[in-house]
Scaffold this active site. Structure first.
Site, mmCIF file in Angstrom:
data_model
loop_
_atom_site.group_PDB
_atom_site.id
_atom_site.type_symbol
_atom_site.label_atom_id
_atom_site.label_comp_id
_atom_site.label_asym_id
_atom_site.label_seq_id
_atom_site.Cartn_x
_atom_site.Cartn_y
_atom_site.Cartn_z
ATOM 1 N N HIS A 75 22.271 3.112 -4.547
ATOM 2 C CA HIS A 75 23.022 2.115 -5.332
ATOM 3 C C HIS A 75 23.548 2.729 -6.635
ATOM 4 O O HIS A 75 23.557 2.079 -7.679
ATOM 5 C CB HIS A 75 22.149 0.899 -5.665
ATOM 6 C CG HIS A 75 21.750 0.087 -4.467
ATOM 7 N ND1 HIS A 75 22.438 -1.015 -4.040
ATOM 8 C CD2 HIS A 75 20.721 0.233 -3.596
ATOM 9 C CE1 HIS A 75 21.852 -1.536 -2.974
ATOM 10 N NE2 HIS A 75 20.809 -0.792 -2.671
ATOM 11 N N ASN A 121 20.893 -7.981 -1.450
ATOM 12 C CA ASN A 121 22.066 -7.335 -0.866
ATOM 13 C C ASN A 121 23.043 -8.403 -0.386
ATOM 14 O O ASN A 121 22.711 -9.585 -0.365
ATOM 15 C CB ASN A 121 21.655 -6.473 0.335
ATOM 16 C CG ASN A 121 21.109 -5.109 -0.078
ATOM 17 O OD1 ASN A 121 21.350 -4.633 -1.186
ATOM 18 N ND2 ASN A 121 20.383 -4.482 0.820
ATOM 19 N N TYR A 141 10.591 0.493 -7.490
ATOM 20 C CA TYR A 141 11.584 0.252 -8.542
ATOM 21 C C TYR A 141 11.036 0.595 -9.927
ATOM 22 O O TYR A 141 11.707 1.215 -10.751
ATOM 23 C CB TYR A 141 12.066 -1.206 -8.498
ATOM 24 C CG TYR A 141 12.931 -1.478 -7.294
ATOM 25 C CD1 TYR A 141 12.380 -1.542 -6.022
ATOM 26 C CD2 TYR A 141 14.295 -1.637 -7.402
ATOM 27 C CE1 TYR A 141 13.153 -1.766 -4.899
ATOM 28 C CE2 TYR A 141 15.089 -1.863 -6.284
ATOM 29 C CZ TYR A 141 14.504 -1.930 -5.037
ATOM 30 O OH TYR A 141 15.278 -2.131 -3.933
HETATM 31 FE FE1 HDD Z 1 16.390 -0.938 -3.076
HETATM 32 C C1 HDD Z 1 18.015 0.075 -5.882
HETATM 33 C C2 HDD Z 1 18.408 -3.685 -2.881
HETATM 34 C C3 HDD Z 1 14.967 -1.771 -0.048
HETATM 35 C C4 HDD Z 1 14.106 1.456 -3.506
HETATM 36 N N1 HDD Z 1 17.922 -1.654 -4.150
HETATM 37 C C5 HDD Z 1 18.433 -1.099 -5.290
HETATM 38 C C6 HDD Z 1 19.475 -1.930 -5.801
HETATM 39 C C7 HDD Z 1 19.591 -2.977 -4.951
HETATM 40 C C8 HDD Z 1 18.604 -2.813 -3.918
HETATM 41 C C9 HDD Z 1 20.558 -4.125 -5.076
HETATM 42 C C10 HDD Z 1 20.308 -1.638 -7.028
HETATM 43 C C11 HDD Z 1 19.751 -2.293 -8.235
HETATM 44 C C12 HDD Z 1 20.668 -2.031 -9.400
HETATM 45 O O1 HDD Z 1 21.796 -2.533 -9.384
HETATM 46 O O2 HDD Z 1 20.237 -1.331 -10.316
HETATM 47 N N2 HDD Z 1 16.697 -2.371 -1.684
HETATM 48 C C13 HDD Z 1 17.499 -3.469 -1.846
HETATM 49 C C14 HDD Z 1 17.248 -4.409 -0.778
HETATM 50 C C15 HDD Z 1 16.291 -3.860 0.034
HETATM 51 C C16 HDD Z 1 15.927 -2.589 -0.552
HETATM 52 C C17 HDD Z 1 17.919 -5.748 -0.632
HETATM 53 C C18 HDD Z 1 15.660 -4.418 1.268
HETATM 54 C C19 HDD Z 1 15.480 -5.664 1.485
HETATM 55 N N3 HDD Z 1 14.855 -0.260 -1.952
HETATM 56 C C20 HDD Z 1 14.405 -0.757 -0.752
HETATM 57 C C21 HDD Z 1 13.188 -0.078 -0.372
HETATM 58 C C22 HDD Z 1 12.924 0.828 -1.372
HETATM 59 C C23 HDD Z 1 13.998 0.694 -2.342
HETATM 60 C C24 HDD Z 1 12.378 -0.357 0.870
HETATM 61 C C25 HDD Z 1 11.805 1.814 -1.506
HETATM 62 C C26 HDD Z 1 10.642 1.698 -1.008
HETATM 63 N N4 HDD Z 1 16.176 0.559 -4.404
HETATM 64 C C27 HDD Z 1 15.118 1.401 -4.408
HETATM 65 C C28 HDD Z 1 15.108 2.329 -5.607
HETATM 66 C C29 HDD Z 1 16.351 1.841 -6.403
HETATM 67 C C30 HDD Z 1 16.917 0.773 -5.506
HETATM 68 C C31 HDD Z 1 15.018 3.757 -5.287
HETATM 69 C C32 HDD Z 1 17.347 2.888 -6.870
HETATM 70 C C33 HDD Z 1 17.606 2.602 -8.314
HETATM 71 C C34 HDD Z 1 16.695 1.535 -8.664
HETATM 72 O O3 HDD Z 1 15.936 1.220 -7.588
HETATM 73 O O4 HDD Z 1 16.584 1.011 -9.744
HETATM 74 O O5 HDD Z 1 13.942 2.193 -6.307
#
Ligand code: HDD
Length: 697
Positions: free
Chosen positions: A80, A153, A367
């Site tokens: 993202h 999402n 996160y």
């Molecule tokens: Fe995630 C970012 C949504 C599964 C780990 N995720 C991130 C963002 C969104 C989502 C909207 C951007 C937030 C922003 O604008 O800063 N992610 C989802 C949804 C998921 C999902 C709807 C499933 C239902 N994500 C998911 C899993 C993991 C992550 C299973 C890890 C175990 N996501 C992350 C992250 C991020 C992220 C690596 C990258 C930057 C951040 O978190 O702040 O931790």
């Protein structure tokens, strides 16, 4: 003295006789200072031993400026990375007091400030907005009981069921590690290799191959919290909940060829649209809906409500609309706000709680952890964009970039030395649902998560014909970019489990001969699930031009009265009206005056507009028919199934662009022509045109 703000040449010569540079100071311009507040005398020349001599080490103005610049970047989000955000508010219209003690969901009429960030998943920060991808839809509610982040999402299901597979999913989807490409797309071997070996992703694959993955605008897409969450009321009673955002402008997507071309024509298509809409006062708005259900429903539902690859059809649990979110203010600074905002699924408030969804449980750790490296330390919550807008006190202390200045001797508990130190509050405080857990500790998946195909079929069957065709075409496009035959064959085998007919269609598009074996599956596909209208974009389509863009092509000889009439009508309908001319200075109207232009032809391709008008004279049409950019403008509008309004004189241009007459090619020849055109344009694309223009497999 010429006015430096209105006289274009006033500032051209701001280098003095002696070579020192000085923009005129004073007036409303505050003095520029160093980070220590020392006023700077010259910001364009470093300090030298003489005019042509070496630069001096003592030049702290230079050193500080360059050193800060060197450290401007922080790591981009691991997923993202590309996003855009805006401020706004959430207003509750229906109380959920029966179900939750979260005040944000119980105080009707209360406006809670929000900051909402939309994003693509796979691409790097500089990638194009219209890549085929899931869109992030993350909302930070600054409630009076603390920050609540709903990190969702634009698709209600996910690729995987357990967070332990998330790094694999993302590694497979992002650039391949040896070559560093492709950028921002799943159309490559590693993604499809992973997907073909991960049957649980099949339902999500249907969604990302659908038009949901190429939205027209952030303001025209739905949002979903995805997981089943829990609400807890004052008595501690638990109710399951799924969160949905519904766009006021209705959902809409672009078509694939258009998405590809927008990526070049305007890589900032979505963020510009969000920014411009807010600047114009057309504030994007969504309704917040909830699906509420109890344990009894969860028990009898066909699938496990803890499985993030499944949704609950609205026909089974209807949406209850409880409020609205309006985004009405652009950020002041992209980095300070959009880049530094830290969303965490673990940010919940009293009355909202987690379930055992294994994807959600893993996210709760991920996160928080990622912010530490992305934002540099544990004090990211003190940044202005992340700070709660209610009192925040605890004994966490120090660390990099601590911005709060706590007072007093006591930074521990229990303590007795000061009468006003903070203490936990069992009444007002966050309390978890006391779920009873028992059983063996093990690494295994519940059998109730095992059906990977039934909802994939239900989704496909819920789509209108053009939407189904697009899903098939998207599979064909993506798999055509996969080099490894076995990977393609495995995807077909997964599709055959959903429906052999879908697999056959994709195989036909690929030119894949031979039988398609079904992948082994522990659960056969269920064919008894009823199609759900809510899953289709087109089935719910409401005619409108609100928030849409009309592109009006003009040339020398255009009748300015027609342009004015269209512009006024567009304004009444809440549409944007943009004029495209061969020169950005505008075109000479039939009355001898100038028709102003917003775009030069090459910079304003028709992919940037929802519908186009060819407001050209006979002379103009003749000139434009010889101009490739104009012919492409019209050809693309037609190929992208757009409604085209045109003067009778535009015929040579239409002919050159290969436009065939149909309902969407509307002549503005009589006085009612404009109204006829606008009505047709508000109906959206001309789907009947599509099979005449491209192969449908
Ligand atoms: Fe995630 C970012 C949504 C599964 C780990 N995720 C991130 C963002 C969104 C989502 C909207 C951007 C937030 C922003 O604008 O800063 N992610 C989802 C949804 C998921 C999902 C709807 C499933 C239902 N994500 C998911 C899993 C993991 C992550 C299973 C890890 C175990 N996501 C992350 C992250 C991020 C992220 C690596 C990258 C930057 C951040 O978190 O702040 O931790």
């Amino acid at each position: 003295m010429p006015d430096q703000h209105t006289d274009p040449v006033a500032l051209l010569n701001h280098v003095g006789e002696g070579g020192e540079t000085q923009l005129p100071a004073g007036g409303d311009h505050p003095p520029m200072t160093t980070n220590q507040g020392v006023v700077i005398s010259d910001d364009e020349n470093s300090l030298k031993a003489n005019r042509r001599g070496p630069v001096l080490m003592e030049d702290f103005v230079l050193m500080e400026k360059i050193s800060h610049f060197n450290h401007e970047r922080i790591p981009e989000r691991v997923v993202h990375a590309r996003g855009a955000a805006a401020h706004g508010f959430f207003e509750l219209t229906e109380s959920l007091a029966e179900f939750t003690r979260a005040e944000v969901l119980t105080k009707v009429g209360q406006r809670t400030p929000v900051f909402t960030r939309f994003s693509t998943v796979a691409g790097n920060q500089g990638s194009a907005d219209t890549a085929r991808d899931v869109r992030g839809f993350a909302v930070k509610f600054y409630t009076q009981q603390g920050n609540w982040d709903l990190v969702g999402n634009n698709i209600p299901v996910f690729f995987i069921q357990d967070s332990i597979k998330f790094p694999d999913l993302i590694h497979a989807a992002k650039q391949e590690p040896d070559r560093g490409f492709p950028q921002a797309q799943t159309a490559h071997d590693t993604f499809w290799d992973f997907a073909s070996l991960t049957p649980e992703s099949t339902h999500m694959l249907m969604w990302i191959m659908s038009d949901r993955a190429i939205p027209r605008s952030y303001a025209m897409m739905e949002g979903f919290g995805v997981h089943t969450f829990r609400m807890l009321n004052e008595d501690g009673k638990s109710t399951y909940v799924k969160f949905h955002w519904r766009p006021k402008l209705g959902s809409q997507s672009v078509v694939w060829d258009e998405a590809l071309k927008i990526s070049g024509g305007d890589p900032d298509f979505h963020r510009r649209d969000l920014w411009d809409s807010i600047e114009a006062g057309n504030f994007p708005e969504w309704e917040l809906g909830v699906q509420l259900f109890d344990e009894a429903f969860a028990e009898k539902f066909e699938f496990d409500v803890l499985d993030a690859t499944k949704l609950i059809p609205e026909e089974q649990i209807p949406l209850r609309i409880i409020g609205r979110m309006v985004l009405d203010r652009n950020p002041d600074n992209y980095f300070a706000e959009t880049e530094q905002v830290a969303f965490c699924t673990s940010h919940v408030v009293p009355g909202i709680d987690f379930t055992n969804d294994p994807l959600l449980q893993g996210r709760n750790q991920s996160y928080l952890d990622t912010q530490l490296s992305r934002l540099g330390g544990p004090n990211f919550a003190q940044l202005p964009i992340n700070r709660p807008q209610c009192p925040m006190r605890n004994f966490q202390r120090d660390g990099h970039m601590a911005m709060n200045i706590p007072k007093g001797r006591v930074s521990y508990g229990p303590s007795s030395l000061e009468p006003t130190t903070e203490r936990a509050d069992p009444q007002a405080g966050f309390r978890s649902h006391p779920a009873r857990e028992e059983g063996d500790k093990l690494r295994a998946r519940s059998k109730t998560f095992a059906d990977h195909y039934s909802q994939a079929l239900q989704f496909f069957q819920s789509q209108t014909k053009p939407e189904q065709d697009h899903i098939v075409s998207a599979f064909v496009f993506e798999l055509s970019k996969v080099d490894t035959d076995a990977v393609r064959a495995r995807v077909l085998a997964q599709l055959a489990n959903v429906d052999p007919a879908i697999a056959q269609r994709v195989a036909a598009g690929l030119g894949h001969d031979g039988a398609i074996p079904k992948a082994p599956a522990s659960n056969p596909v269920r064919t008894d699930l009823k199609p759900s209208k809510a899953l289709s974009i087109l089935a719910k389509f409401e005619p409108t031009l609100k928030g849409r863009k009309i592109g009006c092509l003009v040339a020398d000889g255009t009748d300015p009265a027609l342009v004015l009439e269209l512009e006024k009508a567009a304004e009444t309908l809440g549409a944007f009206f943009k004029v495209i001319a061969p020169k950005v200075g505008g075109a000479k109207g039939s009355d001898g005056g100038t028709i102003r232009a917003d775009f030069q032809l090459a910079g304003g391709p028709s992919v940037l507009f929802d519908t186009v008008v060819l407001a050209v004279s006979a002379e103009g049409a003749k000139t434009l028919a010889k101009e490739a950019a104009a012919v492409a403008f019209v050809h693309d509008a037609f190929a992208h199934l757009k409604v085209i309004g045109h003067t009778a004189d535009a015929q040579p241009l239409l002919d050159k662009a290969g436009v065939e007459p149909d309902d969407g090619v509307v002549a503005l020849s009589d006085s009612k022509g404009t109204a006829r055109y606008l009505k047709q344009a508000s109906e959206g694309r001309i789907w009947d045109r599509e099979p005449k223009l491209r192969a449908v497999f």
